[in-house]
Each structure stands twice: as structure tokens, then as C-alpha cells.
Design an enzyme around this catalytic site. Structure first.
Site, short mmCIF file in Angstrom:
data_model
loop_
_atom_site.label_atom_id
_atom_site.label_comp_id
_atom_site.label_asym_id
_atom_site.label_seq_id
_atom_site.Cartn_x
_atom_site.Cartn_y
_atom_site.Cartn_z
CD GLU A 91 16.94 9.20 17.44
OE1 GLU A 91 15.84 8.81 17.63
OE2 GLU A 91 17.92 9.12 18.00
CG HIS A 128 22.26 3.63 19.40
ND1 HIS A 128 21.49 2.45 19.81
CD2 HIS A 128 21.18 4.56 19.38
CE1 HIS A 128 20.49 3.01 20.41
NE2 HIS A 128 20.03 4.25 20.09
CD GLU A 129 22.33 8.07 18.39
OE1 GLU A 129 21.13 8.38 17.94
OE2 GLU A 129 22.62 7.96 19.47
CG HIS A 165 18.00 5.64 15.79
ND1 HIS A 165 16.71 5.22 16.27
CD2 HIS A 165 18.67 6.00 16.96
CE1 HIS A 165 16.74 5.09 17.88
NE2 HIS A 165 17.80 5.76 18.23
CD GLU A 197 16.15 5.09 20.98
OE1 GLU A 197 17.16 4.50 20.93
OE2 GLU A 197 15.95 6.37 20.96
CG ASP A 255 12.03 13.90 28.54
OD1 ASP A 255 12.13 13.08 27.40
OD2 ASP A 255 12.14 15.14 28.81
CE1 TYR A 273 18.71 3.95 23.67
CE2 TYR A 273 16.90 4.21 25.15
CZ TYR A 273 17.93 4.86 24.22
OH TYR A 273 17.90 6.26 23.92
#
Length: 645
Positions: A305, A329-330, A333, A352, A408, A416
């Protein structure tokens, strides 16, 4: 960002150190004490060496050269500093594999002087702490440096690895903590800064950044950028290659290689409609332009994003818009994440979870409740599978310090899907007439701020729970945020279209015929995904052959179908799919799509050999983040495999 769900399960399990112990649920505790405990650790970012309470970067000025031959960015970063603590006299930055050539500071008279600095030994996760002595508390400090060819946040592609085959390509991936591999920074979302950049590159390479890209810019090897809104470091982005632009609307468009740009613009033609829907629900879009850069298939994620310039995988361009929820979705953001940002990776759901919820509302508004509900069901089915194997400590929305070794490795199902599910719970309890204005007010109230979960809780208590008493209790809020698993109060979502798919699959498995072509011709990608996901773990090869003959799953151009079909085929010894599976995971570098196939391959000796051979061929085209995931999967399989004579 669009992470994977199932594809990260292995990495999550390793990071969590699962030992098969029963879930460790919290004992009852005083709510006020719990809140105080959470607040005390909320603003500590364990993944950064930076000391933002002492001094903060207010503005960043980059001057960089793109060197494709040496796979290197080299130049300088100049920081305008806000010395918050009057006793502070050093600047601490995060770096990873950077060569630091020189550090200078601006004096009160405008002249620059050398500053002493030290680079600590490298930590595997955090990189190297760069400490700059600044006894004069310089208003600006400049670091001259160069990146490593193996920088974890950059990928360099030879011309042969691109679609056009003529021009090399480079792009960044800064989230979660990879910005430090290409810029020395306070690499924590607690710090937001404006930035400018001057970038030089070979004349045949168009350079773009997460900034004010000009659709009409000349490709001349000399580029300047400005980002006037303050962003955190993980949203710093750069790309360079054979890129052209095609508009979608006056404020939105697509950048891509020439052979891709037309198809991408067609697939993403509803972007402006998505923007208007989000604005109607949650307030104005505050970033001026919204462009999409379609990257080569090696991009490790679905999307990223980056403000003003979403990075997107080409694997969602399938010709029927069935996967454009990624754009929703992006884009979402732009409100949740870019505008209101988590202050540490421990609070990833604030980015998220909110974004997945907003994404689903956009999809429902534009494409109907049926599609939105199908996508909810798919995500929640994946969450259920992930929760069978991950440590309960990773199933809470607000992680406690020390829970996760590497950001990560967070549970994508939690940040999410559980996050979005929690917001749907609030929506249904309070009603959209109350919840939509609350969410819009939340985005306005915390605009351009980085906050911990505790700030959201305070705001929700004051503006939802207290305003509408009796709808949701503080105990329910605590259960969703701080307890593992999914509360029993979670709203259920049904999908009549999935019910029909389930009936067709069951009829075939029970000995009947496969669904008629007239029926399946109308199925969306989501229905095909559900059809395959519902298959039993084991199927005879002849039944797999019948499926393949009817629906041509092997060789499918649809990555969402491929990532489900190939593991099913490999698990059951359907060798006819092996060559196509190997070709797929060689050509595509998106982790979500390829890791299920690698995970299936490494479970048998022959499959492990194929995985190793394929990885050896594919690795030059993989992003370092993808390579690390594949390496870990193969290494773990080899450790557990019996030794050969």
C-alpha cells in the site's frame, strides 16, 4: 499489504516455537490493571534500535543513484531532526547490510562538519545499530552510504526476468522492517516524516517512488520526488524499469511494462468507483493521486500500500475482475494504515484488520453482498486451518512483547481475518448507522498519527461503548483483543452459492457425476477455490485425472486456483501435474501462491528433490523474502528426512 494465510503457517509455527502444549488462556484479571499493563508497553518497538523519544526524523532528503550493474543504490540521506529531549546528543538509526561512508552534521553557521559514528555488529533480525554522536545537536545530519547487492528490501531483475526482456528492473519492499536495508532510518512506524528524493538512473529506466509521480514525466534518467504528507518508514518505496502509464481517471492510473499496462488498466478500471465508495463511507482521500504499479511476477506479496503508488502483483490480472478485491484492499490502506498507522508491528491488526474490513465493504458496495460473503468465508476457513497449528500466543490481536522474534512471521490470519471479523462484530452489534460514523470519526481523529491498540480501545470505549450502552461490554472487547481464538459471539456468514458448490462436490465424491458445464461456467474464482478447498486430503489418481480432464486445472493461468490444485495433486501422487507445478512456482514469486506447493513437495523424497531443483532454477528471479521462506521450508524438510546411504 496483502499477505498470505496458509502460505505463512510453516514460518509462523517456526517463529512461535510451537511445542504442542495446550492453549494458555489468560486467567481472569482486573480490567484496569490489564489496561495499564498494555499501555506501559504499547509504545515500545522491540524491532528498532531508534530512540524517537530522544530525537525524531522530521524530514528525509534522499539523493541516490540506481546502479543496475552492481545491484546497488548509492548516495546520501539527509535528516531534518526534532531534538525532543534537551539532554540528547546522539542519533541512533536502523541499518541492515549498508556500507556507511561518511556522516556530517550541519552547524549553526550553515557549514557541515564530520561526525563520529559507529556501526554495531549485525543482528540477524534487526540488522546493525548505527550510532551518530551529535554533541552540537545538529539540526540536520547527512549519511553517505551504499546498499548491498543482497539488500533484503530490494530486488534486482535482469532484462531476461522482465516481460519486455530488454530493460533491467528494480523495486523495493520495505514492510515490515526492510526499509533499513536501503536507507539508514529510524525504521519504526512510531516515526513519521516527509521526504524528498533526487534519483538518477540509466536513461531507459523510469523511476517511481511512493510520492508525487508525474504521469507525464519524461524518461530522462533524472527524477525528483516529494511526499508532503508524513509517512512511516515501511511506506518508503522505489521502483525503476521499463514502465509506462495509462490513466483510469483524472486522479488514478496504472504504471506497468508496456505489454501489461493495457490489460491492467482494463482489469482495474473500477478503481475510481472504489475511491468514491471509500470516500462516501470514511471521508476524503487525502493523498491526491492513487496509482497502481504492476510489478513483475516475482513480487513476493499480493500488494503493498505505498502511498500514492500501490505495488501490485500481476497474478490478479485474470481478465474477469474476480481478484480485484486486492485493489480494494490496498486502496483501503489509504485510510487504515497509511492515514492511521500502527505504532509497532505488535499492533498489526490496526492496519490489516481494519483494511480487510474496509475492503469487504467496498467489494459489497460495488460487486454485491454475495461476493463479499464468499470472500469472508474463504478467509475464515483459512483462519480455522491456521489456528489448528499455531501457538495461541499468536492468535491475539495485540501481541505482547517478546511473542514474535521477527515481525515478518506474524499470524496473517489473526491480523487480517480476526481483525476484520472483530470489526464486523462491532458493526452488527451497533448497526451500520452508528458504526460507520464511528469509523469515519476514528480515521479523522487519528489522521497522520501512529497509535497502539490501547489508543483504539480508549477511543472505542468513549465513542461506542459509552455512547451506546448495553451493546458491547468491556469484557467482550478484552476477549476479542487479548484472548486467543475466535469468541463464541463472532457473527456467522453463510453463502448460498458456496452451499451449491458443496452440494455439487459431495454428489461427485459420493459417486455421482461431475457438475455440468452449464453450472460451472457461471462459477467465479471464489467458487472454484471453495470447490477445490473442500476436497478430501486424499483422492485416487484416477479421480484427480477426471477433475483435470473436465476443468483443466493443470496449467491454469489463475494463481488462486493453481495454489490449491497443485498441492492436492502432489499430495496424491498425480504426477501429471508436476511439470506444470514446477513451471508455476518458477515463474511466480508471490509467496501466497507458491508456498503451498513447496510445502506439499517437500513431504516426500522425490518431491523434495523436485522442490530443490525448481528452487535452484527459480531463485535468481525470487525476491529475498520469498527465497528465505523457500529455504526455510526445504531446510526443515531435509533436517527431518532420513539420511540416504
Amino acid at each position: 499489504m496483502r499477505y498470505s494465510i496458509l502460505s505463512l503457517c510453516l514460518a509462523v509455527a517456526v517463529a512461535a516455537g510451537c511445542d504442542g502444549a495446550p492453549p494458555a488462556h489468560d486467567t481472569p484479571r482486573d480490567a484496569a490493571m490489564a489496561a495499564a499493563e498494555q499501555q506501559a508497553v504499547a509504545e515500545v518497538d522491540e524491532y528498532s534500535y531508534a530512540e524517537p523519544d530522544q530525537v525524531r526524523i522530521d524530514d528525509l532528503a534522499l539523493d541516490l543513484k540506481v546502479d543496475f550493474d552492481n545491484r546497488q543504490l548509492a548516495g546520501s540521506a539527509t535528516y531534518t531532526l526534532d531534538w525532543a529531549d534537551p539532554k540528547a546528543n546522539r542519533l541512533v538509526l536502523d541499518t541492515r547490510d549498508l556500507s556507511i561512508e561518511k556522516v556530517v552534521g550541519e552547524r549553526a553557521d550553515g557549514k557541515w562538519e564530520d561526525l563520529k559514528f559507529s556501526l554495531a555488529p549485525k543482528d540477524k533480525v534487526l540488522g546493525s545499530k548505527l550510532t551518530i554522536e551529535a554533541p552540537q545537536r545538529n539540526p540536520r545530519i547527512r549519511v553517505t552510504y551504499a546498499t548491498s547487492p543482497e539488500a533484503s528490501g530490494l530486488q534486482w531483475l535482469t532484462p531476461e526476468m522482465t516481460q519486455g526482456k530488454k530493460t533491467p528492473f528494480m523495486f523495493s519492499q520495505s514492510q515490515q522492517i526492510h526499509a533499513r536495508s536501503w536507507v539508514p532510518l529510524q525504521d519504526t512506524p512510531r516515526v513519521r516524516f516527509t521526504y524528498t528524493a533526487h534519483v538518477t538512473a540509466p536513461g531507459d529506466a523510469m523511476v517511481l517512488m511512493s510520492a508525487d509521480n508525474d504521469p507525464n514525466a519524461a524518461r530522462d534518467g533524472d527524477y525528483s520526488f516529494k511526499m508532503p504528507q508524513k509517512i512511516p518508514s515501511y511506506l518508503l518505496a522505489i521502483a525503476a524499469g521499463d514502465l509506462v502509464f495509462q490513466p483510469i481517471s483524472p486522479r488514478a492510473g496504472v504504471w506497468a511494462e508496456p505489454a501489461t499496462v493495457g490489460k491492467a488498466a482494463k482489469e482495474f478500471e473500477d478503481t475510481e468507483k472504489m475511491m468514491r465508495t471509500a470516500e462516501r463511507l470514511y471521508g476524503p482521500y487525502r493523498w491526491e493521486r492513487y496509482d497502481i504499479l504492476v510489478l513483475p511476477p516475482s513480487f513476493p506479496y499480493g500488494g503493498m500500500e505505498n502511498p500514492r503508488l500501490t505495488f501490485a502483483t500481476p497474478t490478479v490480472i485474470v481478465g474477469d475482475k474476480s481478484l480485484v478485491s486486492l485493489v480494494a484492499h490496498e486502496l483501503a490502506h489509504s485510510w487504515s494504515g497509511n492515514l492511521v498507522t500502527f505504532s509497532t508491528p505488535k499492533d498489526g491488526w490496526l492496519n490489516e484488520g481494519f483494511t480487510s474490513y474496509v475492503e469487504n465493504r467496498i467489494v459489497e458496495d460495488l460487486y454485491g453482498k454475495e461476493l463479499a460473503d464468499m470472500e469472508k468465508v474463504i478467509a475464515r476457513n483459512e483462519l480455522a486451518e491456521e489456528y489448528k497449528q499455531i501457538d495461541p500466543k499468536l492468535q491475539v490481536l495485540a501481541l505482547r512483547p517478546g511473542t514474535l522474534a521477527d515481525p515478518d512471521g506474524a499470524s496473517s490470519a489473526t491480523v487480517y481475518t480476526k481483525g476484520a471479523w472483530f470489526l464486523q462484530f462491532l458493526e452488527e452489534r451497533f448497526g451500520r448507522d452508528a458504526f460507520d460514523p464511528f469509523l469515519k470519526g476514528y480515521f479523522d481523529h487519528f489522521a497522520f498519527q501512529s497509535i497502539p491498540t490501547t489508543k483504539f480501545i480508549e477511543y472505542a470505549k468513549a465513542n461506542l461503548l459509552a455512547k451506546y450502552p448495553g451493546k458491547v461490554s468491556e469484557a467482550e472487547l478484552d476477549e476479542w483483543i487479548y484472548q486467543p481464538g475466535i469468541p463464541a459471539s463472532a457473527p456467522k456468514t453463510a453463502s448460498p452459492r458456496f452451499d451449491a458448490v458443496d452440494a455439487a462436490r459431495k454428489a461427485w465424491l459420493d459417486g455421482g457425476a461431475l457438475p455440468e458445464a452449464a453450472q460451472t461456467a457461471k462459477w467465479s474464482t471464489q467458487e472454484w477455490v471453495h470447490f477445490i478447498e473442500g476436497m478430501p486430503e486424499t483422492l485416487p489418481a484416477d479421480r484427480l485425472a477426471a477433475l483435470d480432464a473436465a476443468y483443466q486445472f493443470t496449467g491454469t493461468p489463475n494463481g488462486e486456483i493453481a495454489q490449491r490444485w497443485y498441492p492436492l495433486a502432489i499430495r496424491n501422487g498425480y504426477a501429471q501435474a508436476n511439470a506444470a507445478a514446477a513451471e508455476f512456482i518458477t515463474r511466480v514469486g508471490r509467496r501466497k501462491l507458491i508456498m503451498p506447493t513447496y510445502n506439499a513437495l517437500v513431504k516426500t523424497p522425490d518431491g523434495l528433490k523436485l522442490a530443490e531443483a525448481t528452487f535452484a532454477q527459480a531463485r535468481p528471479g525470487y525476491h529475498p523474502i520469498t527465497s528465505a521462506s523457500v529455504e526455510e521450508t526445504i531446510a526443515k524438510a531435509k533436517q527431518g528426512a532420513p539420511s540416504t546411504p
